[in-house]
Write an enzyme that holds these catalytic residues in place. Structure first.
Site, PDB file in Angstrom:
ATOM      1  CG  HIS A  22       5.551  -5.575  -4.671  1.00  0.00           C
ATOM      2  ND1 HIS A  22       4.286  -5.334  -4.171  1.00  0.00           N
ATOM      3  CD2 HIS A  22       6.339  -4.567  -4.214  1.00  0.00           C
ATOM      4  CE1 HIS A  22       4.303  -4.221  -3.455  1.00  0.00           C
ATOM      5  NE2 HIS A  22       5.537  -3.731  -3.465  1.00  0.00           N
ATOM      6  N   GLY A  45       0.848  -1.192   0.000  1.00  0.00           N
ATOM      7  CA  GLY A  45       0.000   0.000   0.000  1.00  0.00           C
ATOM      8  C   GLY A  45       0.881   1.239   0.000  1.00  0.00           C
ATOM      9  N   GLY A  95     -21.133  -8.576 -28.492  1.00  0.00           N
ATOM     10  CA  GLY A  95     -20.041  -9.001 -29.371  1.00  0.00           C
ATOM     11  C   GLY A  95     -18.749  -9.144 -28.591  1.00  0.00           C
ATOM     12  CB  CYS A 133       5.601  -4.190   0.312  1.00  0.00           C
ATOM     13  SG  CYS A 133       6.569  -2.730   0.048  1.00  0.00           S
ATOM     14  CE1 TYR A 134       1.104   1.055   5.324  1.00  0.00           C
ATOM     15  CE2 TYR A 134      -0.596  -0.620   5.098  1.00  0.00           C
ATOM     16  CZ  TYR A 134      -0.153   0.577   5.640  1.00  0.00           C
ATOM     17  OH  TYR A 134      -0.965   1.279   6.492  1.00  0.00           O
ATOM     18  CG  ASP A 148     -16.601  -9.186 -20.004  1.00  0.00           C
ATOM     19  OD1 ASP A 148     -15.676 -10.016 -20.135  1.00  0.00           O
ATOM     20  OD2 ASP A 148     -16.416  -8.005 -19.671  1.00  0.00           O
ATOM     21  CD  GLU A 203       2.359  -8.064  -5.623  1.00  0.00           C
ATOM     22  OE1 GLU A 203       3.098  -8.884  -5.051  1.00  0.00           O
ATOM     23  OE2 GLU A 203       2.180  -6.903  -5.209  1.00  0.00           O
ATOM     24  CE  LYS A 260     -12.243  -9.064 -20.753  1.00  0.00           C
ATOM     25  NZ  LYS A 260     -13.396  -8.171 -20.892  1.00  0.00           N
TER      26      LYS A 260
END
Ligand code: XMP
Length: 533
Positions: A189, A75, A244, A102-103, A247, A191, A389
């Site tokens: 990090h 953060g 189209g 981290c934070y 999703d 990620e 997604k």
């Protein structure tokens, strides 16, 4: 995401239940780090359910959710600043394996008696980290690896509480394990993709340390969704707006698998679609799946209302309003409809603040929302609310949607209207469609389409001089845009190979009447936006 797929104000269907109650789950307490969502995505890539929750979610609620592990995200704040976000202190007494990033590490340390202070200098960027490969967090990673650091603070007495299990040349506790509690901390990090073995480190945390089994896979998810859709819908009818895009297509395919002929789809052809898009929707859902498909051909209406309008926000307003009117009218022809399906995704839910467990709507105030208003009077059904997604795309593939549709770049709700700068006429749209199709075709042929998150052509309202044969021409200019991005909030322009640019440019100027110049947009976001309008 398109207008039909965005979160609507009516999407707060949260009832406090623990969804997927029998699944191993990891909770990410979100402290506002830019990459917090990536943590959840990376964990889910390990087939483990991961949910983002508010940083201050009560320890009692966390206990109810029964996570096998907790991750405290990074953060932007400093833990010693007044008003900085802190978790419920009881969280640290739950005995649940915890990873502070981290934070998050500084919070863990501070809560357990550590002293956090500003470091001598901010450390930002790549570093080489030497790790203890006998520690379960670093199973199957090399001893020396590239990591991405981004922090300004440090814990002064970290070594009283934690053993160092990794260090860089400037950070003796780049990775740390608590001496007695099941608690780990990383100053870097894991990620982000810049951290070479970050995925493996997160996998080690969730699998080896938290003991998650990894049963969160697409096929079982689809089966679960289908069961829950059937239970909720019963014998009633569902309307689904098709755009189209991926999703709404996945929602429709999922609903069709679940309830078959009780599904009716509405596709509004606003005349602002890309080349072949309307035909593809008709083919895929009408001819192939044989869904009850209602196509509202509103091309003329949209063109008439947009005639002479050049202001982008006015264009958006007109299109948004007309879309709702046309959709409403078409829905009247399906009198027994009870539900309206929407392709709301997990990030929409997180960012809209619609889930009281979820993080507050802090970061994204974005125009990529729109959708249908609540007063349409339907009960909402949002089968993708729990998914990112990339998971939706994998669902689409598993449901048998064509690769081309599943991996399609996002397309804005107002469509080509905001890529046809200046006045919108059918002739100008036609020019734009042809150029856009050439760009996309060439990107696919060069196997680059999936490396790029969004690519399109823009028709500029400028005519320039050219020469063709012996004659001077005075014709339109096309701009090509291609960007890479993780979240569409920031983006970089794609370093397109020059030979490919040359090929696209030549094809456009040779085959599209009315275009004599092609330019390539080399602006990043910020300061530019992805779209030109
Ligand atoms: P910008 O241009 O803001 O775009 O960098 C970020 C993302 O949002 C999409 N976009 C829209 N989507 N309605 C939409 O549904 C809109 O009015 C709109 N404007 C931009 C854009 O295509 C990109 O993916």
């Amino acid at each position: 995401m398109t207008a039909q797929s965005a979160a609507s104000p009516a999407s707060t269907a949260y009832r406090g239940e623990v969804t997927f109650a029998d699944q191993d789950r990891i909770l990410v307490l979100d402290f506002g780090g830019q990459t917090a969502q990536l943590i959840a995505r990376r964990v889910r890539e390990q087939n483990v359910l991961c949910q983002m929750v508010r940083f201050d979610l009560s320890a009692a609620r966390i206990k109810e959710l029964k996570p096998k592990g907790i991750i405290l995200s990074g953060g932007p704040a400093s833990v010693y600043e007044a008003g900085s976000p802190h978790p419920d202190p009881e969280v640290f007494k739950l005995g649940i394996p915890t990873l502070g990033i981290c934070y998050g590490l500084q919070l863990c340390a501070q809560a357990l008696g550590g002293v956090v202070a500003p470091g001598d200098k901010r450390e930002f960027g790549l570093a080489t980290c030497e790790v203890d490969t006998t520690n379960p967090l670093f199973k199957d990673v090399p001893q020396s690896q590239r990591v991405w650091m981004s922090h300004g603070d440090q814990v002064l007495n970290l070594s009283e509480l934690f053993d160092s299990i990794g260090h860089t040349s400037t950070c003796p506790h780049a990775a740390a394990q608590h001496k007695t509690l099941p608690m780990y901390g990383l100053q870097f990090h894991p990620e982000v993709t810049h951290t070479q073995f970050g995925g493996q480190i997160l996998k080690n945390f969730v699998r080896n340390i938290c003991g998650c089994t990894g049963t969160w896979n697409i096929e079982t998810l689809i089966e679960r969704e289908i069961t829950s859709i059937r239970a909720r819908v019963g014998k009633r009818r569902v309307i689904c707006g098709l755009s189209g895009g991926v999703d709404s297509s996945v929602v429709a395919a999922l609903l069709f698998r679940a309830i078959g002929s009780q599904l009716s789809c509405i596709f509004v052809n606003n005349g602002l679609l890309r080349k072949g898009e309307a035909e593809e929707v008709s083919y895929e859902f009408g001819d192939h799946f044989k869904v009850d498909l209602h196509v509202a051909d509103a091309r003329e209406l949209f063109l008439t209302e947009l005639a002479g309008v050049t202001d982008p926000q006015k264009k958006r307003k007109i299109i948004g309003k007309l879309f709702i009117d046309v959709f409403k009218d078409e829905a009247k022809s399906i009198p027994d409809a009870h539900f309206l399906a929407q392709g709301t995704l997990y990030p929409d839910v997180i960012e809209s603040g619609a889930n009281p467990d979820g993080p507050a709507a802090t970061i994204k105030a974005h125009h990529n929302v729109g959708g249908l208003p609540a007063e349409l009077g339907f009960e909402l059904i949002e089968p993708l609310r729990d998914f990112f997604k990339d998971e939706v795309r994998r669902m689409g593939e598993a449901l048998g949607l064509p690769e081309q549709l599943v991996w399609r770049h996002p397309f804005p709700g107002p469509g080509l209207a905001v890529r046809c700068l200046g006045e919108i006429t059918e002739e100008r749209l036609q020019v734009l469609r042809e150029c856009d199709a050439i760009l996309i075709e060439e990107l696919r042929a060069a196997n680059l389409y999936r490396e790029i998150q969004q690519a399109f052509a823009v028709l500029l309202p400028v005519q320039t001089v050219g020469v063709m044969g012996d004659a001077r021409t005075y014709e339109s200019t096309i701009a090509l845009r291609a960007v890479t991005t993780d979240d569409f909030m920031t983006a970089d322009w794609f370093r397109m190979p020059h030979d490919l640019l040359q090929k696209i440019s030549t094809r456009i100027t040779n085959s599209v009447r009315g275009v004599n110049r092609v330019v390539y947009d080399i602006s990043s976001k910020p300061p530019s936006t992805i779209e030109w309008e």
